[in-house]
Design a protein around this motif. Structure first.
Motif, PDB file in Angstrom:
ATOM      1  N   PHE A 171      -4.815   4.527   2.388  1.00  0.00           N
ATOM      2  CA  PHE A 171      -3.246   3.775   1.949  1.00  0.00           C
ATOM      3  C   PHE A 171      -4.225   3.366   0.017  1.00  0.00           C
ATOM      4  O   PHE A 171      -5.413   2.463   0.552  1.00  0.00           O
ATOM      5  N   TRP A 172      -2.975   3.592  -1.060  1.00  0.00           N
ATOM      6  CA  TRP A 172      -3.880   3.020  -2.024  1.00  0.00           C
ATOM      7  C   TRP A 172      -3.125   1.881  -2.050  1.00  0.00           C
ATOM      8  O   TRP A 172      -1.881   1.311  -2.456  1.00  0.00           O
ATOM      9  N   GLU A 173      -4.025   0.527  -3.024  1.00  0.00           N
ATOM     10  CA  GLU A 173      -3.510  -0.067  -2.877  1.00  0.00           C
ATOM     11  C   GLU A 173      -2.645  -0.941  -3.791  1.00  0.00           C
ATOM     12  O   GLU A 173      -2.881  -0.069  -5.216  1.00  0.00           O
ATOM     13  N   ASN A 174      -1.395  -1.544  -4.370  1.00  0.00           N
ATOM     14  CA  ASN A 174      -0.932  -1.404  -5.316  1.00  0.00           C
ATOM     15  C   ASN A 174      -0.722  -0.075  -6.166  1.00  0.00           C
ATOM     16  O   ASN A 174      -0.624  -0.570  -7.217  1.00  0.00           O
ATOM     17  N   HIS A 177      -9.165   0.960  -2.060  1.00  0.00           N
ATOM     18  CA  HIS A 177      -9.090   2.098  -1.086  1.00  0.00           C
ATOM     19  C   HIS A 177      -8.669   0.597   0.227  1.00  0.00           C
ATOM     20  O   HIS A 177      -9.114  -0.226   0.045  1.00  0.00           O
ATOM     21  N   LEU A 178      -7.184   1.123   1.470  1.00  0.00           N
ATOM     22  CA  LEU A 178      -7.361   0.290   2.093  1.00  0.00           C
ATOM     23  C   LEU A 178      -7.021   0.874   3.556  1.00  0.00           C
ATOM     24  O   LEU A 178      -6.788   2.189   3.278  1.00  0.00           O
ATOM     25  N   HIS A 213       0.970   5.186   0.766  1.00  0.00           N
ATOM     26  CA  HIS A 213       0.080   6.743   1.945  1.00  0.00           C
ATOM     27  C   HIS A 213       0.938   7.930   0.878  1.00  0.00           C
ATOM     28  O   HIS A 213       1.814   7.635   1.214  1.00  0.00           O
ATOM     29  N   THR A 233      -8.680  -4.261   9.153  1.00  0.00           N
ATOM     30  CA  THR A 233      -8.644  -3.190   7.875  1.00  0.00           C
ATOM     31  C   THR A 233      -9.885  -3.810   6.693  1.00  0.00           C
ATOM     32  O   THR A 233     -10.737  -4.531   7.277  1.00  0.00           O
ATOM     33  N   GLY A 281       1.042  -1.517  -0.005  1.00  0.00           N
ATOM     34  CA  GLY A 281      -0.160  -0.070   0.154  1.00  0.00           C
ATOM     35  C   GLY A 281       1.028   0.788   0.220  1.00  0.00           C
ATOM     36  O   GLY A 281       1.801   1.035   0.482  1.00  0.00           O
ATOM     37  N   ARG A 315     -11.512  -2.960   3.155  1.00  0.00           N
ATOM     38  CA  ARG A 315     -10.560  -2.834   1.518  1.00  0.00           C
ATOM     39  C   ARG A 315     -11.732  -2.681   0.889  1.00  0.00           C
ATOM     40  O   ARG A 315     -12.651  -2.863   1.178  1.00  0.00           O
TER      41      ARG A 315
END
Length: 197
Positions: free
Chosen positions: A48-51, A178-179, A15, A154, A13, A156
């Protein structure tokens, strides 16, 4: 309890933040701040934006200009409330209906998702997710009340955002996963994306 949920899966992720915040986090002098605003649609936690380093970077530039930065993390999802999963969506329906009953009894109205206050991006986007936040927060409260041993580490969720990638496309330029990390112990490793080759 639905058996098909993420458990001990690790994802990357990213940030978005300022250079000062990045340096303090990576040096160990500070921890991530949990989001606590009214439109943080997945509720309280670290986002966080995943990947998707580039999406985190573009958000950071929009928010911090020349002092934009990105912190990367390996994230153990733990017990994950994954809204791309049908089971999670059923819980959200229950949460919404329960909220409607509560609000009706109190003669209050439901919140609504709203577009960007400065009319940025696609006017059809509802980036201020007031409704979604209150439904997710209520869902987490219902889970905690009815299954006290089932706490989610979490959350997701897919997020559709922006203009179509090409004419007629259902894909949008800022679509992402989005996480929201509710349990910071699951941030396995922090990394500086500028130093990863």
């Amino acid at each position: 309890m639905n058996p098909f949920h993420y458990c001990d899966v690790i994802v990357y992720g990213f940030h978005g933040c300022s250079v000062v915040v990045k340096d303090r986090i990576l040096s160990g002098f500070a921890k991530f701040n949990k989001s606590a605003n009214q439109y943080g649609w997945l509720g309280p936690g670290v986002y966080f934006w995943e990947n998707d380093f580039l999406r985190a970077q573009s958000w950071a530039i929009e928010m911090h200009g020349n002092s934009a930065a990105v912190v990367g993390a390996r994230i153990q999802l733990g017990h994950c409330f994954d809204i791309s999963n049908s089971f999670a969506k059923e819980i959200l329906k229950i949460s919404y209906n329960d909220l409607c009953e509560d609000l009706s009894t109190s003669h209050l109205s439901m919140l609504a998702n709203k577009p960007h206050p400065k009319a940025k991006g696609n006017p059809d986007d509802k980036v201020l997710r007031y409704l979604d936040k209150v439904v997710i927060d209520h869902a987490m409260a219902l889970v905690e009340k009815n299954e006290p041993d089932t706490l989610y580490d979490t959350i997701r969720a897919p997020f559709q955002e922006g203009f179509p990638v090409y004419p007629g496309s259902a894909f949008r330029e800022h679509d992402h996963i989005h996480l929201c990390v509710r349990n910071p112990d699951l941030l396995v490793d922090l990394l500086d994306p500028d130093e990863v080759s």
